[in-house]
Scaffold this motif. Structure first.
Motif, mmCIF file in Angstrom:
data_model
loop_
_atom_site.group_PDB
_atom_site.id
_atom_site.type_symbol
_atom_site.label_atom_id
_atom_site.label_comp_id
_atom_site.label_asym_id
_atom_site.label_seq_id
_atom_site.Cartn_x
_atom_site.Cartn_y
_atom_site.Cartn_z
ATOM 1 N N ALA A 171 -3.410 -1.246 7.818
ATOM 2 C CA ALA A 171 -4.421 -2.549 6.811
ATOM 3 C C ALA A 171 -5.891 -2.980 7.354
ATOM 4 C CB ALA A 171 -3.908 -2.970 5.881
ATOM 5 N N ALA A 172 -6.040 -2.913 8.862
ATOM 6 C CA ALA A 172 -6.868 -3.372 9.863
ATOM 7 C C ALA A 172 -7.268 -4.960 9.393
ATOM 8 C CB ALA A 172 -8.203 -3.000 9.556
ATOM 9 N N ILE A 173 -5.845 -5.831 9.250
ATOM 10 C CA ILE A 173 -6.228 -7.860 9.193
ATOM 11 C C ILE A 173 -7.087 -7.991 10.716
ATOM 12 C CG2 ILE A 173 -3.915 -7.188 7.336
ATOM 13 C CD1 ILE A 173 -2.524 -8.473 10.053
ATOM 14 N N HIS A 174 -7.247 -8.771 10.539
ATOM 15 C CA HIS A 174 -8.124 -9.422 11.684
ATOM 16 C C HIS A 174 -9.037 -8.303 12.275
ATOM 17 C CE1 HIS A 174 -4.755 -13.056 12.349
ATOM 18 N NE2 HIS A 174 -5.178 -12.408 11.197
ATOM 19 N N ALA A 175 -9.805 -7.730 11.368
ATOM 20 C CA ALA A 175 -9.909 -6.168 11.890
ATOM 21 C C ALA A 175 -11.189 -5.989 11.065
ATOM 22 C CB ALA A 175 -9.687 -5.298 12.562
ATOM 23 N N PRO A 176 -12.674 -5.086 11.239
ATOM 24 C CA PRO A 176 -13.716 -4.663 10.679
ATOM 25 C C PRO A 176 -12.674 -3.398 9.634
ATOM 26 C CG PRO A 176 -14.237 -4.882 12.477
ATOM 27 C CD PRO A 176 -13.352 -4.930 12.820
ATOM 28 N N ASN A 177 -13.041 -3.749 8.629
ATOM 29 C CA ASN A 177 -12.224 -2.875 7.391
ATOM 30 C C ASN A 177 -10.785 -2.657 7.163
ATOM 31 O OD1 ASN A 177 -15.152 -1.133 7.593
ATOM 32 N ND2 ASN A 177 -14.327 -0.549 9.422
ATOM 33 N N GLU A 178 -10.937 -3.999 6.775
ATOM 34 C CA GLU A 178 -9.506 -4.063 6.035
ATOM 35 C C GLU A 178 -9.663 -3.799 4.556
ATOM 36 O OE1 GLU A 178 -6.815 -8.438 4.941
ATOM 37 O OE2 GLU A 178 -8.437 -8.984 6.531
ATOM 38 N N ARG A 179 -8.370 -3.436 4.240
ATOM 39 C CA ARG A 179 -7.970 -2.636 3.211
ATOM 40 C C ARG A 179 -6.721 -3.506 2.902
ATOM 41 N NH1 ARG A 179 -4.032 -0.384 4.375
ATOM 42 N NH2 ARG A 179 -3.776 2.479 5.426
ATOM 43 N N VAL A 180 -6.130 -2.798 0.928
ATOM 44 C CA VAL A 180 -4.671 -3.320 0.921
ATOM 45 C C VAL A 180 -4.532 -1.340 0.362
ATOM 46 C CG1 VAL A 180 -5.116 -4.522 -1.282
ATOM 47 C CG2 VAL A 180 -3.022 -4.367 0.399
ATOM 48 N N ASN A 181 -3.902 -1.518 0.057
ATOM 49 C CA ASN A 181 -3.210 -0.116 -0.507
ATOM 50 C C ASN A 181 -2.694 -0.615 -1.557
ATOM 51 O OD1 ASN A 181 -1.437 1.852 -1.687
ATOM 52 N ND2 ASN A 181 -2.049 3.337 -0.522
ATOM 53 N N LEU A 182 -3.507 -0.233 -3.179
ATOM 54 C CA LEU A 182 -2.755 -0.383 -4.299
ATOM 55 C C LEU A 182 -1.275 0.136 -4.482
ATOM 56 C CD1 LEU A 182 -7.135 -0.254 -6.325
ATOM 57 C CD2 LEU A 182 -5.345 -2.736 -4.736
ATOM 58 N N GLU A 183 -1.190 1.048 -4.357
ATOM 59 C CA GLU A 183 0.117 1.741 -4.731
ATOM 60 C C GLU A 183 1.166 0.267 -3.840
ATOM 61 O OE1 GLU A 183 3.692 3.574 -6.662
ATOM 62 O OE2 GLU A 183 1.076 2.632 -7.034
ATOM 63 N N GLU A 184 1.453 0.169 -2.614
ATOM 64 C CA GLU A 184 1.483 -1.045 -2.059
ATOM 65 C C GLU A 184 1.761 -2.402 -3.032
ATOM 66 O OE1 GLU A 184 3.882 -0.833 1.767
ATOM 67 O OE2 GLU A 184 3.463 0.307 -0.142
ATOM 68 N N LEU A 185 0.717 -2.454 -2.936
ATOM 69 C CA LEU A 185 0.666 -3.478 -4.002
ATOM 70 C C LEU A 185 1.752 -4.008 -5.126
ATOM 71 C CD1 LEU A 185 -0.710 -6.834 -4.065
ATOM 72 C CD2 LEU A 185 -2.291 -5.646 -5.808
ATOM 73 N N ARG A 186 1.389 -3.042 -5.745
ATOM 74 C CA ARG A 186 1.669 -2.222 -7.177
ATOM 75 C C ARG A 186 3.741 -2.598 -7.127
ATOM 76 N NH1 ARG A 186 5.790 0.696 -9.544
ATOM 77 N NH2 ARG A 186 5.247 1.914 -7.613
ATOM 78 N N ARG A 187 4.173 -2.349 -5.946
ATOM 79 C CA ARG A 187 5.408 -2.253 -5.136
ATOM 80 C C ARG A 187 5.761 -3.398 -4.650
ATOM 81 N NH1 ARG A 187 5.105 4.003 -3.330
ATOM 82 N NH2 ARG A 187 3.817 3.123 -1.640
ATOM 83 N N THR A 188 5.023 -4.285 -3.994
ATOM 84 C CA THR A 188 5.860 -5.427 -3.753
ATOM 85 C C THR A 188 5.484 -5.964 -4.560
ATOM 86 O OG1 THR A 188 4.418 -4.854 -1.339
ATOM 87 C CG2 THR A 188 5.022 -7.206 -2.285
ATOM 88 N N ALA A 189 5.459 -6.216 -5.550
ATOM 89 C CA ALA A 189 4.521 -6.835 -6.884
ATOM 90 C C ALA A 189 6.161 -6.681 -7.483
ATOM 91 C CB ALA A 189 3.963 -6.851 -7.845
ATOM 92 N N THR A 190 6.358 -5.565 -7.850
ATOM 93 C CA THR A 190 7.158 -5.114 -8.626
ATOM 94 C C THR A 190 8.650 -5.797 -7.798
ATOM 95 O OG1 THR A 190 6.204 -3.132 -9.151
ATOM 96 C CG2 THR A 190 9.104 -3.323 -9.179
ATOM 97 N N THR A 191 8.916 -5.371 -6.269
ATOM 98 C CA THR A 191 9.837 -5.848 -5.411
ATOM 99 C C THR A 191 10.486 -7.623 -5.526
ATOM 100 O OG1 THR A 191 9.788 -4.339 -3.739
ATOM 101 C CG2 THR A 191 10.991 -6.588 -3.062
ATOM 102 N N GLU A 192 9.078 -7.651 -5.654
ATOM 103 C CA GLU A 192 9.459 -10.191 -5.918
ATOM 104 C C GLU A 192 10.109 -9.672 -7.351
ATOM 105 O OE1 GLU A 192 6.855 -13.693 -5.808
ATOM 106 O OE2 GLU A 192 6.215 -12.466 -3.776
#
Length: 447
Positions: free
Chosen positions: A415-436
């Motif tokens: 995901a390149a956190i703290h680095a250039p070109n940070e990004r989040v995978n939107l399917e991973e976002l859905r799975r995380t919200a679903t998990t919670e």
């Protein structure tokens, strides 16, 4: 609600979740000194607005002395139900060199199922995961809910630690979800069970009253930049292991990435060797690490033929979960004084510390999370460590020793956190919200 209904509700909420994440990422909420306060306060206001949209009855901003406001929300527990605290942060790292970004860091851009922008993963995805999971219940979650979203985790997270210590009842809960970590790879469900602590400081070296001509004075005139380079280089041996006494290598008992997996996720160039000894997991999650994260020196484009009178560096130290950040920094700073050449003058300022975390054996909350994550991902999660630090976690452990602390999120190693070109995978976002959301349901029915 049934698990099927929860999954459907989260899926239906995803278009709004993506739009909300874009709005949040567009705000340059860098809470570091030297950056404007207004965008940070704007991110706090938007976070408050998003939490109100979940239907929780009590939402407000809370001043944090010496820092930016935390956004707090609460819904009382139904009779007999437990209470869950949800944590994330709305501030972000500085973007760094804009020329290294393929898209503008504060113009969120959707490319091939990923949203690019500073904070898209770390940690505005955590904010949106909480919001999306709570929206599934339309203001009536099956457990008591408390939400705390802080505004200066990336620079001075210890400010919220002090606030928690003074206001323990505000955040008291049976289980605590920290949405500021993620999986090694997209679709690889994992729970973070250990965090390294951290420390940081700025070191300044002075040798001259002012810069002098390198032709007229170079040679005998002590160069502050050269002295600082020598000092920083002395921190590691030729293999990349630390030379600072009292900072031994550690061992991680679980499994970690292979060398090939790590090289790929870190973007190590072909032919360039990795540094240090021990397994990748040992080096990432159980050992000390020292990184020079910034230098105040003349730029190449602005260089003049002069001997430098002063040079500064920002040094960050990662500390194993059981290590003491303060004594670690003392050891590193003492070592730098010892290896300093030419009797240079040294000043150390802007010291910050944060303790590590090692999870206790799982209880009812962890079992509930396992079931939720297995349903959301199609396979059970595994335990991993994290080399990063979350200052608040150790305080939560001390304040609420009976609470189970669960760390997971939508970030991944690429995901390149703290680095250039940070990004989040939107399917991973859905799975995380679903998990919670599924976890809140499972935890309510497990007790």
């Amino acid at each position: 609600m049934t698990p099927d209904q929860i999954e459907s509700a989260v899926a239906a909420a995803m278009p709004q979740a993506v739009e909300d994440l874009r709005r949040l990422v567009a705000i340059p909420s860098v809470a570091f000194p030297g950056h404007p306060d207004e965008p940070v306060l704007a991110a706090a206001a938007l976070t408050e607005e998003l939490l109100r949209s979940t239907g929780l009855p009590h939402v407000r901003q809370i001043p944090v002395p010496g820092s930016f406001p935390a956004v707090y929300a609460e819904a009382p527990a139904p009779p007999g139900a437990p209470t869950v605290l949800l944590y994330a942060h709305y501030d972000v790292q500085p973007p760094g060199d804009l020329s290294l970004w393929r898209t503008h860091p504060f113009e969120p851009t959707l490319i091939d199922g990923h949203l690019f922008g500073r904070g898209a993963a770390d940690d505005k995805s955590g904010v949106i995961s909480h919001v999306t999971a709570l929206r599934a219940f339309r203001g009536r979650p099956p457990v008591g809910v408390k939400v705390i979203i802080e505004g200066q985790e990336e620079y001075a997270g210890e400010r919220l630690e002090e606030f928690v210590e003074r206001n323990p009842e505000l955040l008291r809960a049976d289980a605590i979800v920290v949405a500021d970590t993620g999986n090694p790879r997209v679709g690889d469900p994992s729970v973070t069970t250990s965090l390294r602590g951290m420390g940081g400081f700025t070191i300044e070296v002075r040798t001259l009253k002012e810069a002098v001509h390198s032709g007229q004075f170079g040679g005998p005139a002590p160069d502050a930049l050269a002295a600082l380079i020598r000092m920083l280089a002395a921190l590691h041996d030729d293999n990349g292991d630390l030379r600072v006494p009292g900072l031994p290598r550690g061992a991680f008992l679980g499994t970690g990435p292979t060398e090939d997996e790590f090289r790929a996720s870190a973007g190590v160039l072909d032919g360039v060797s990795l540094t240090g000894s021990g397994s990748i997991a040992d080096r990432l999650w159980a050992s000390y690490a020292i990184t020079v994260t910034g230098l105040d020196v003349p730029t190449v484009s602005g260089a003049v033929n002069a001997v430098q009178p002063v040079a500064r560096a920002r040094v960050t130290v990662r500390v194993p979960p059981a290590g003491d950040p303060k004594s670690t920094l003392d050891a590193v700073i003492t070592f730098l004084h010892q290896v300093a050449p030419w009797n240079v003058r040294i000043a150390v300022t802007d010291i910050v510390v944060g303790s590590g975390f090692l999870a206790a054996s799982g209880g009812i909350a962890r079992a509930s999370l396992n079931r939720a994550m297995e349903r959301a991902y199609g396979r059970p999660p595994r335990d991993i460590g994290a080399g990063g630090s979350i200052p608040l976690v150790s305080t939560l452990v001390r304040q609420f020793p009976a609470a189970e602390i669960l760390l997971f999120g939508a970030e991944d190693d690429a995901a390149a956190i703290h680095a250039p070109n940070e990004r989040v995978n939107l399917e991973e976002l859905r799975r995380t919200a679903t998990t919670e959301a599924l976890f809140l349901h499972e935890y309510a029915t497990a007790l």
